[in-house]
Design a protein around this motif. Structure first.
Motif, short mmCIF file in Angstrom:
data_model
loop_
_atom_site.label_atom_id
_atom_site.label_comp_id
_atom_site.label_asym_id
_atom_site.label_seq_id
_atom_site.Cartn_x
_atom_site.Cartn_y
_atom_site.Cartn_z
N UNK A 230 0.77 -1.30 0.01
CA UNK A 230 0.08 -0.19 -0.20
C UNK A 230 0.86 1.23 0.11
N UNK A 231 0.48 2.36 -0.56
CA UNK A 231 1.18 3.48 -0.62
C UNK A 231 0.92 4.37 0.66
N UNK A 232 1.98 4.51 1.33
CA UNK A 232 2.07 5.36 2.69
C UNK A 232 2.60 6.71 2.31
N UNK A 233 2.16 7.77 2.09
CA UNK A 233 2.81 8.73 1.63
C UNK A 233 3.54 8.90 0.22
N UNK A 234 4.85 9.08 0.21
CA UNK A 234 5.36 8.64 -1.20
C UNK A 234 6.08 7.45 -1.21
N UNK A 235 5.79 6.72 -0.35
CA UNK A 235 6.63 5.28 -0.29
C UNK A 235 5.51 3.92 -0.38
N UNK A 236 6.03 3.19 -1.02
CA UNK A 236 5.18 1.84 -0.97
C UNK A 236 5.68 0.99 0.11
N UNK A 402 7.93 -5.01 -13.55
CA UNK A 402 9.24 -5.73 -13.08
C UNK A 402 9.01 -6.73 -11.92
N UNK A 403 8.45 -6.54 -10.97
CA UNK A 403 8.16 -7.37 -9.82
C UNK A 403 7.28 -8.56 -10.33
N UNK A 404 6.48 -8.36 -10.97
CA UNK A 404 5.55 -9.29 -11.22
C UNK A 404 5.91 -10.31 -12.19
N UNK A 405 6.55 -9.72 -13.27
CA UNK A 405 7.00 -10.70 -14.51
C UNK A 405 8.45 -10.85 -14.40
N UNK A 429 9.48 -12.78 3.82
CA UNK A 429 10.10 -11.62 4.34
C UNK A 429 11.05 -11.17 3.31
N UNK A 430 11.75 -12.04 2.58
CA UNK A 430 12.78 -11.81 1.66
C UNK A 430 11.86 -11.10 0.55
N UNK A 431 10.87 -11.71 0.15
CA UNK A 431 10.21 -10.96 -1.08
C UNK A 431 9.57 -9.73 -0.70
N UNK A 432 9.07 -9.64 0.47
CA UNK A 432 8.47 -8.12 0.89
C UNK A 432 9.57 -6.99 0.89
N UNK A 438 11.69 -2.90 -5.37
CA UNK A 438 11.30 -2.40 -6.77
C UNK A 438 10.35 -1.36 -6.91
N UNK A 439 9.21 -1.46 -6.19
CA UNK A 439 8.27 -0.22 -6.35
C UNK A 439 8.79 0.96 -5.92
N UNK A 440 9.60 1.16 -5.06
CA UNK A 440 10.20 2.63 -4.77
C UNK A 440 11.35 2.94 -5.36
N UNK A 441 11.85 2.17 -6.58
CA UNK A 441 13.03 2.64 -7.15
C UNK A 441 12.56 3.85 -8.14
#
Length: 442
Positions: A230-236, A402-405, A429-432, A438-441
């Motif tokens: 989820x997006x919290x502020x500017x970060x996933x 990128x994360x999904x595929x 935990x590692x996947x998180x 990836x999402x915050x790049x």
């Protein structure tokens, strides 16, 4: 790479679209073209012009017939010519990547709705806000354009909605006296009964661990109250380690660990599952009705009609699981050589006549309210309309692909658990962390 901020609501509010549809007329849309949506430029203006049109997926008979008829109408009205190139879904990301990097691209392309933020961020899509603000297209509910509208501009027109349900061998169910499952435990029992009768090489319910694995995993995780991020502020902020997601993930991996699907096929995607289904090797799998025509073709006409049926994916407690809210759009490619003619093609293809026909011929849900409302009384499509009302989208971020595929974050986590290389807690935990990175790049 420029990352755009997505300001519109996401299509996870799809229930509103169904509500709007229910308020409209239940009459089927007219088969005559809408005068308001007809191309403004016709005749000789585009004579001598040639467009390249990318269609995604298999060139099955229904899809080819629709495409041929659409192109014939466009060529008649505008004088332009259209060359079609069919891109199988597993190859789409590579083709788009090459085109965005300066390779040969199309003028017009079909595109998955969750892909729009990625390719817009790479300036690979042309703004087409003028198309959706007038004519028939203005009737498309705005909440269906959450992934298509970025910084106030629209970059693709919704063409057909896609929710998922369970396709099953109705003839096997009848033969084995299996009732349609209403709970997850009943689905598991049905899968095991199929395997016992049809052989150990048959997947009772096929595990999808390929490029579209999250259509199944997401449905199970969302239903259990989980989410990816989820997006919290500017970060996933990743949510893969929270109880809801962990419960859905355990259900997902149990398809293999409980023996409903073979451990030898951990990487199979829905295309590969469909082919096995066509060859009597799968009893049930999660998909949409567009697979029916190809199954009939692949099975040489042996598996079709009343041998096939759908039911909503059930939750553990009973009732319907949430569905992934997919959908296909149509867009003008950013480096199109014939942008004006391409826009006219998009106008025609996405108007009420051709837009509804695209969806219904292709086994998708129409995005025009009155046509969508009519599906509630259609036995074949009612499961999908019901799933659409509860559907949810993946994180609306350009990096999701990128994360999904590309990185297959969740697929790799599932394989580690199934193969005994990591515990579910460690793998998630590692996947998180990887998903957040990836999402915050930027």
């Amino acid at each position: 790479m420029r990352i755009a901020k997505i300001t519109a609501a996401t299509v996870s509010t799809a229930a509103l679209a169904l509500g709007l549809a229910a308020c409209g007329s239940s009459e089927a849309p007219s088969s005559s073209p809408s005068a308001a949506a007809a191309p403004a430029s016709s005749g000789p203006k585009y004579a001598g012009k040639t467009l390249t049109f990318w269609r995604l997926g298999d060139s099955n008979p229904d899809a080819k017939k629709y495409t041929d008829e659409l192109i014939a109408e466009f060529e008649k009205e505008t004088g332009a010519k259209v060359n079609v190139e069919w891109i199988p879904w597993p190859q789409v990301n590579d083709k788009f990547t090459a085109a965005a990097a300066g390779g040969a691209g199309p003028d017009v392309t079909e595109i998955g709705n969750d892909q729009v933020p990625l390719w817009q961020s790479q300036e690979a899509l042309e703004p087409i806000s003028d198309i959706v603000s007038a004519g028939d297209q203005a009737q498309i509910p705005k909440n269906l354009m959450g992934l298509e509208t970025i910084d106030g501009e629209t970059y693709a027109v919704p063409w057909g909605g896609g929710s998922r349900a369970v396709l099953y061998r109705a003839d096997w169910f009848k033969e084995l006296k299996i009732d349609v499952p209403k709970t997850w435990d009943e689905l598991v029992a049905a899968a095991k009964k199929i395997q016992k009768a049809k052989g150990s090489d048959v997947d009772g319910f096929a595990f999808n661990g390929g490029s579209d694995a999250n259509h199944l995993l997401g449905a199970l995780a969302w239903t259990a109250g989980g989410d990816y991020a989820v997006k919290e502020g500017d970060k996933w902020v990743g949510k893969l380690t929270e109880p809801g997601f962990k419960e859905g993930f355990a259900q997902y991996t149990s398809l293999v660990t409980d023996g409903l699907s073979s451990k030898s096929r951990l990487n199979q995607n829905s295309v590969e599952i469909r082919t096995r289904f066509s060859n009597n090797k799968v009893g049930m799998y999660l998909t949409a009705s567009w697979d029916l025509a190809t199954i009939a073709e692949e099975s040489k006409g042996k598996i079709k009609g009343d041998k096939l049926a759908f039911f909503p994916l059930p939750s553990k407690a009973g009732g319907d699981a949430q569905s992934f809210l997919g959908g296909n759009d149509i867009a003008v490619w950013g480096t199109a050589k014939e942008k004006e003619a391409a826009k006219e093609f998009v106008k025609l293809a996405s108007n009420k006549q051709w837009g509804v026909k695209y969806a219904t011929d292709g086994g998708l849900l129409p995005v025009y309210p009155e046509a969508l409302a009519a599906l509630s009384s259609d036995p074949a499509q009612a499961p999908f309309a019901a799933a659409f009302a509860k559907a949810k989208a993946f994180p609306a971020d350009p990096q999701w692909t990128e994360a999904n595929e590309t990185k297959a974050v969740l697929q790799n986590a599932a394989r580690k658990v199934i193969e005994g290389k990591a515990s579910a807690d460690d793998a998630l935990a590692a996947a998180n962390k990887e998903l957040e990175d990836i999402l915050n790049a930027s």
